[in-house]
Write a protein that holds these residues in place. Structure first.
Motif, short mmCIF file in Angstrom:
data_model
loop_
_atom_site.label_atom_id
_atom_site.label_comp_id
_atom_site.label_asym_id
_atom_site.label_seq_id
_atom_site.Cartn_x
_atom_site.Cartn_y
_atom_site.Cartn_z
N HIS A 40 0.81 -1.22 0.00
CA HIS A 40 0.00 0.00 0.00
C HIS A 40 0.85 1.27 0.00
CE1 HIS A 40 -3.73 -2.15 0.54
NE2 HIS A 40 -3.18 -2.84 1.52
N ALA A 41 2.16 1.14 -0.14
CA ALA A 41 3.09 2.27 -0.18
C ALA A 41 2.92 3.15 1.07
CB ALA A 41 2.93 3.08 -1.45
N ILE A 42 2.94 2.51 2.24
CA ILE A 42 2.80 3.23 3.51
C ILE A 42 4.17 3.38 4.14
CG2 ILE A 42 1.78 3.15 5.81
CD1 ILE A 42 -0.52 1.54 4.50
N THR A 43 4.46 4.60 4.59
CA THR A 43 5.77 4.90 5.16
C THR A 43 5.72 4.92 6.68
OG1 THR A 43 5.39 7.28 5.16
CG2 THR A 43 6.34 6.31 3.15
N ASP A 44 6.90 4.92 7.28
CA ASP A 44 6.99 5.02 8.74
C ASP A 44 6.43 6.36 9.21
OD1 ASP A 44 9.20 6.36 7.56
OD2 ASP A 44 10.38 6.14 9.39
N THR A 45 6.59 7.40 8.42
CA THR A 45 6.06 8.72 8.77
C THR A 45 4.53 8.69 8.86
OG1 THR A 45 7.93 9.73 7.64
CG2 THR A 45 6.06 11.16 8.12
N GLN A 46 3.89 7.99 7.95
CA GLN A 46 2.44 7.87 7.99
C GLN A 46 1.98 7.10 9.22
OE1 GLN A 46 2.45 6.33 3.86
NE2 GLN A 46 0.60 7.61 3.62
#
Length: 63
Positions: A7-13
């Motif tokens: 889902h292209a989710i980052t640690d920042t999100q």
């Protein structure tokens, strides 16, 4: 850094979700969809959540 490639989710999100009140992997999963396909990111996402909770707890001191 990308945590969930599905889902292209980052640690920042994930950290932002914790700041918004999410306190568990299931909360973040509902908000962002992390770890709902292959699940390989679940361990890393959970570590980020726990670290963020230690750094910035989701409660306010009442004086």
């Amino acid at each position: 850094m990308f945590v969930c490639l599905c889902h292209a989710i980052t640690d920042t999100q994930i950290k932002a979700a914790v700041r918004l009140g999410d306190s568990s992997l299931s909360d973040v999963k509902k908000r962002l969809g992390v770890a709902d396909q292959c699940g390989k990111c679940a361990r890393m996402a959970n570590q980020i959540i726990q670290t963020q909770l230690e750094y910035e707890p989701n409660f306010y001191e009442v004086a």
